[in-house]
Design an enzyme around this catalytic site. Structure first.
Site, mmCIF file in Angstrom:
data_model
loop_
_atom_site.group_PDB
_atom_site.id
_atom_site.type_symbol
_atom_site.label_atom_id
_atom_site.label_comp_id
_atom_site.label_asym_id
_atom_site.label_seq_id
_atom_site.Cartn_x
_atom_site.Cartn_y
_atom_site.Cartn_z
ATOM 1 N N GLU A 1 0.822 -1.213 0.000
ATOM 2 C CA GLU A 1 0.000 0.000 0.000
ATOM 3 C C GLU A 1 0.854 1.260 0.000
ATOM 4 O OE1 GLU A 1 -2.866 -0.422 -0.809
ATOM 5 O OE2 GLU A 1 -3.160 -2.509 -0.272
ATOM 6 N N HIS B 1 -5.406 -6.192 -10.955
ATOM 7 C CA HIS B 1 -4.774 -7.118 -10.027
ATOM 8 C C HIS B 1 -4.349 -8.399 -10.719
ATOM 9 C CE1 HIS B 1 -7.353 -4.510 -7.530
ATOM 10 N NE2 HIS B 1 -6.334 -4.565 -6.696
#
Length: 552
Positions: free
Chosen positions: A355, A444
């Site tokens: 992140e 993803h």
């Protein structure tokens, strides 16, 4: 662009995927000096201190840009704004610029101008195929575009947050478009969503969309990291999770809410958590530890001081939402849900580094690596790559380094990881080999091509100590060059070559691809046609990404 959320999981498809970002600098605004013995419990984030001015050292590069405008497909109406300056030790320079056309921002129009050690022009990175030429008067109203944007939102929309007219040129050619932002929750009903929708301002057709989804040493007992040292700061008779050695990075508690105040955690004895999920401090320990290790990794290996390279630490918000099975970067801070039954916090080390790396990407590439198609896959892969590198760097026996992503979270309920870098297709969704359909899958899953490339470059193909990596088709086997060299090549490509529209394959503009830019990075670091350069070529070929490379 507005703040971008990169969520750990592609919830619209299944609970099997990771995410980060946009251009908003981050800082922590504390209400009182530590010496005063008191501070507000609220963590405030200044999201817009503004870009740094163009340094005098970049002026010669600006002149070279003016002399080589055809190379960046400049139209007479184009103007270029300074974004970042990257000098090399040998005197080479790399300067990033954003582009406007008739005063409108050009999405995908960013460029990088490169010079050699002598100051001579060395070339440019550019995503446009030809100079822009389009009518900038919209035929579709902003309100009509907003209706289209709301219709493109698949979760629960709560509000809209602004529109702007721009030129959408991420495919290499320009179209006038409205960008509309719709805010709500994704289809799982919990993960926040901030959907950007591009609507053609002449035809009214939706042409694109993407979601946006930093002393005193204390002792912490994390859920995944075990007993670790974490940096804290004392206020009166209490300690708080504020790291003054890393730009006042901090951890705060959302107490299972989605919005509102994020409260500073306090502790009297400076021993945090018990390693169990029912102690709210345990997840905070892992979040603090992840931010700490990620900051240190980028500083040690690349000299980067935090997300925005300005020495400021990032905020980590834990216990976000109720049973939120996700983690995300929202453009200014990390956010961690607590998972199933609020008992499985998403604060594993490689997730935290993933992140935070979305923030690194955001501040490295103007308008970010566009979070859609193949550029979005490269965005996600960058976070997987450096999440993995930080895990190896930590060398923590409680969470040893590997090429599995989020393996400790057990998101599938059967002990398997979220993604496998050595063979991405093992998750049943990711592309381990490039194909024409890679541009059409969730970011993803398109990330698998770059993840597979990185593993092959670092560790090699075939049977390795970290997993068995197959080659695609009849590609040659690859001998790895080691993780640190592979990471150095990827970071340099990101830092000085990638544009917002860089992809895996681009027949019309093969120079604006990850293969071309990682080869440039390898040549810079290790020499044109050196063993490392040749390994990059073979590793891309091993995942079915070809390119017109220079002969060696």
């Amino acid at each position: 662009m507005s703040n971008v959320r990169r969520a750990l999981i592609a919830v619209a498809v299944s609970a099997v995927a990771l995410a980060g970002c946009d251009n908003a600098p981050t800082s922590v605004n504390h209400a009182a000096d530590a010496s005063a013995g008191a501070e507000s419990d609220t963590v405030e984030v200044d999201a817009s201190p503004g870009p740094e001015p163009e340094p005098a050292a970049a002026a010669p590069v600006r002149k070279l840009l003016d002399a080589h405008l055809p190379d960046v497909k400049a139209a007479p109406e184009d103007r270029f704004g300074y974004f970042a300056f990257k000098p090399d030790a040998d005197g080479s320079k790399h300067v990033r610029y954003t582009r406007t056309y008739h005063g409108l921002p050009v999405f995908g129009g960013d460029i990088i101008v490169h010079t050699g050690p002598s100051g001579a022009y060395k070339g440019s990175s550019n995503g446009l195929l030809q100079p822009l030429k389009l009518d900038t008067v919209p035929k579709v109203s902003a309100q009509e575009a907003l209706v289209q944007a709301k219709g493109a939102f698949l979760g629960t929309a709560r509000q809209t947050q602004g529109q702007r007219l721009l030129v959408e040129a991420s495919t290499g050619t320009g179209r006038l478009a409205w960008e509309s932002v719709v805010v709500g929750t994704q289809q799982d009903g919990r993960t926040p969503s901030r959907l950007h929708v591009l609507t053609d301002a002449h035809s009214g057709t939706v042409i694109g969309k993407w979601d946006e989804i930093e002393t005193v040493t204390g002792t912490g007992h994390g859920l995944y990291s075990g007993q670790v040292g974490i940096e804290t700061q004392k206020f009166g008779n209490q300690y708080r999770l504020i790291d003054t050695t890393r730009g006042r990075a901090s951890v705060c508690d959302m107490k299972h809410t989605d919005n509102g105040t994020c409260t500073q955690l306090s502790d009297a004895d400076n021993t945090w958590g018990d390693g169990k999920a029912d102690d709210p401090q345990s997840a905070a320990v892992d979040a603090a530890y992840g931010a700490q290790l990620t900051y240190d990794y980028y500083l040690k290996f690349f000299g980067r001081k935090g997300v925005a390279n300005n020495g400021r630490g990032a905020v980590s918000r834990v216990h976000v939402g109720d049973r939120l099975e996700n983690a995300y970067w929202d453009g200014k801070q990390m956010n961690y849900g607590d998972g199933r039954d609020n008992a499985h916090p998403f604060v594993e080390l490689d997730v935290a580094a993933h992140e935070m790396t979305h923030g690194i990407t955001q501040y490295s590439v103007p308008n970010d690596l566009t979070y859609a198609g193949e550029s979005g896959g490269l965005n996600e892969a960058t976070s997987d790559i450096f999440g993995t590198m930080v895990e190896f760097y930590a060398n923590n026996p409680a969470d040893p380094g590997d090429y599995d992503i989020a393996e400790r979270l057990d998101l599938n309920g059967n002990g398997t990881p979220l993604r496998y870098m050595y063979n991405p297709s093992l998750d049943g969704y990711s592309h381990g080999c490039w194909s024409a359909s890679t541009k059409d899958v969730d970011v993803h899953y398109s990330s698998g091509v770059a993840n597979h490339f990185f593993f092959d470059l670092a560790e090699g193909t075939g049977t390795t100590q970290h997993g068995t990596s197959p080659v695609c088709g009849n590609a040659r086997a690859v001998t790895g060059i080691g993780r640190d060299k592979a990471a150095a090549i990827w970071y340099r490509a990101l830092d000085v070559y990638f544009t917002s529209s860089t992809s895996y394959v681009n027949d019309a503009n093969p120079g604006n691809t990850a293969r071309a830019y990682t080869l440039s990075a390898a040549a810079d670091l290790y020499g044109q046609c050196a063993a490392e350069y040749q390994a990059v070529r073979r590793a891309w070929s091993a995942v079915n990404v070809a390119g017109p490379d220079a002969a060696c």
